[in-house]
Write a protein that holds these residues in place. Structure first.
Motif, PDB file in Angstrom:
ATOM      1  N   GLN A  39      34.705  32.596  34.803  1.00  0.00           N
ATOM      2  CA  GLN A  39      35.477  31.434  35.247  1.00  0.00           C
ATOM      3  C   GLN A  39      36.960  31.659  34.982  1.00  0.00           C
ATOM      4  OE1 GLN A  39      33.889  27.359  34.983  1.00  0.00           O
ATOM      5  NE2 GLN A  39      35.592  26.980  33.590  1.00  0.00           N
ATOM      6  N   LEU A  42      38.433  34.020  37.496  1.00  0.00           N
ATOM      7  CA  LEU A  42      38.623  33.436  38.822  1.00  0.00           C
ATOM      8  C   LEU A  42      39.757  32.414  38.841  1.00  0.00           C
ATOM      9  CD1 LEU A  42      34.884  32.874  39.817  1.00  0.00           C
ATOM     10  CD2 LEU A  42      36.375  34.790  40.455  1.00  0.00           C
ATOM     11  N   ARG A  43      39.996  31.761  37.719  1.00  0.00           N
ATOM     12  CA  ARG A  43      41.028  30.721  37.657  1.00  0.00           C
ATOM     13  C   ARG A  43      42.411  31.250  37.271  1.00  0.00           C
ATOM     14  NH1 ARG A  43      38.517  25.463  34.537  1.00  0.00           N
ATOM     15  NH2 ARG A  43      36.973  24.899  36.135  1.00  0.00           N
ATOM     16  N   THR A  68      43.836  33.301  42.900  1.00  0.00           N
ATOM     17  CA  THR A  68      42.970  32.588  41.962  1.00  0.00           C
ATOM     18  C   THR A  68      42.543  31.248  42.561  1.00  0.00           C
ATOM     19  OG1 THR A  68      44.863  31.552  40.859  1.00  0.00           O
ATOM     20  CG2 THR A  68      44.059  33.637  39.928  1.00  0.00           C
ATOM     21  N   ASP A  69      41.594  30.624  41.912  1.00  0.00           N
ATOM     22  CA  ASP A  69      41.088  29.308  42.306  1.00  0.00           C
ATOM     23  C   ASP A  69      41.014  28.458  41.040  1.00  0.00           C
ATOM     24  OD1 ASP A  69      39.667  27.052  43.070  1.00  0.00           O
ATOM     25  OD2 ASP A  69      37.883  28.150  43.712  1.00  0.00           O
ATOM     26  N   ALA A  72      37.617  26.837  40.367  1.00  0.00           N
ATOM     27  CA  ALA A  72      36.386  27.638  40.295  1.00  0.00           C
ATOM     28  C   ALA A  72      35.547  27.179  39.111  1.00  0.00           C
ATOM     29  CB  ALA A  72      36.725  29.118  40.151  1.00  0.00           C
ATOM     30  N   SER A  89      33.362  28.238  44.361  1.00  0.00           N
ATOM     31  CA  SER A  89      34.758  28.650  44.491  1.00  0.00           C
ATOM     32  C   SER A  89      35.176  28.693  45.952  1.00  0.00           C
ATOM     33  CB  SER A  89      34.955  30.036  43.862  1.00  0.00           C
ATOM     34  OG  SER A  89      36.289  30.470  44.020  1.00  0.00           O
ATOM     35  N   LEU A  91      37.307  31.073  46.690  1.00  0.00           N
ATOM     36  CA  LEU A  91      37.696  32.482  46.825  1.00  0.00           C
ATOM     37  C   LEU A  91      36.705  33.221  47.707  1.00  0.00           C
ATOM     38  CD1 LEU A  91      38.621  33.284  43.115  1.00  0.00           C
ATOM     39  CD2 LEU A  91      40.203  33.015  45.037  1.00  0.00           C
ATOM     40  N   ILE A  96      35.677  37.735  44.401  1.00  0.00           N
ATOM     41  CA  ILE A  96      34.661  37.509  43.369  1.00  0.00           C
ATOM     42  C   ILE A  96      34.004  38.841  42.993  1.00  0.00           C
ATOM     43  CG2 ILE A  96      32.441  36.404  42.892  1.00  0.00           C
ATOM     44  CD1 ILE A  96      33.497  33.997  44.557  1.00  0.00           C
ATOM     45  N   ARG A  99      36.305  40.844  40.663  1.00  0.00           N
ATOM     46  CA  ARG A  99      36.330  40.344  39.280  1.00  0.00           C
ATOM     47  C   ARG A  99      35.013  40.649  38.571  1.00  0.00           C
ATOM     48  NH1 ARG A  99      40.673  36.614  40.336  1.00  0.00           N
ATOM     49  NH2 ARG A  99      41.834  37.860  41.829  1.00  0.00           N
TER      50      ARG A  99
END
Length: 116
Positions: A39, A42-43, A68-69, A72, A89, A91, A96, A99
Motif C-alpha cells: 500500500q 502504491l501511495r 502513485t494513487d 490505493a 487502485s 493505477l 502494480i 511495485r
C-alpha cells in the motif's frame, strides 16, 4: 484516476517472497506487513525514488513510472498455504506489477481484475 480496479493476487510462500534487490525488497513477517508495504509503495513515490536512484542514468527514467494513487488500498490474509492479496487502485497493472516485482519478485500470481 477515475477508473479504479480491484486486483486479486495470490502469493504461494510469503515468508520466502523477496525481490531481487535487497534495498527494494519486502522484509516483513506476515500478510499485514506485506499489505502495508505494498500500500505504501502504491501511495508514495519513495520506493520508486529509491529504484530510480539505483539506475545508471536516473535523470533519463520516465517520471510516469513513479505515478502513485493516494487512495490505493491493500489487504492480505493467509488462506490455507498461501496468501490472498486484494488491491483497489486506479493505477494500471503495469505499475502494480512493477511495485510487486520490486517488493517480492515473481512470487505472486494475478487471479482476477474487476472494476471497483
Amino acid at each position: 484516476m477515475t477508473n479504479r480496479s480491484h486486483y486479486y493476487l495470490q502469493i504461494k510462500d510469503l515468508k520466502r517472497a523477496r525481490g531481487a534487490e535487497p534495498a527494494l525488497s519486502y522484509d516483513g513477517a506476515g500478510p499485514n506487513d506485506f499489505a502495508a508495504a505494498l500500500q505504501e509503495a502504491l501511495r508514495s513515490p519513495l520506493l520508486f525514488q529509491r529504484w530510480r536512484a539505483m539506475q545508471p542514468d536516473p535523470d533519463s527514467v520516465d517520471e510516469r513510472l513513479g505515478v502513485t494513487d493516494q487512495l490505493a488500498a491493500v489487504s492480505a490474509k493467509v488462506d490455507d498455504l498461501h496468501t490472498d492479496v486484494e488491491i483497489v487502485s486506479g493505477l494500471p497493472m503495469s505499475i502494480i506489477r512493477q511495485r510487486l516485482n520490486w517488493l517480492i519478485g515473481a512470487h505472486w500470481q494475478l487471479h482476477d481484475v474487476r472494476p471497483a
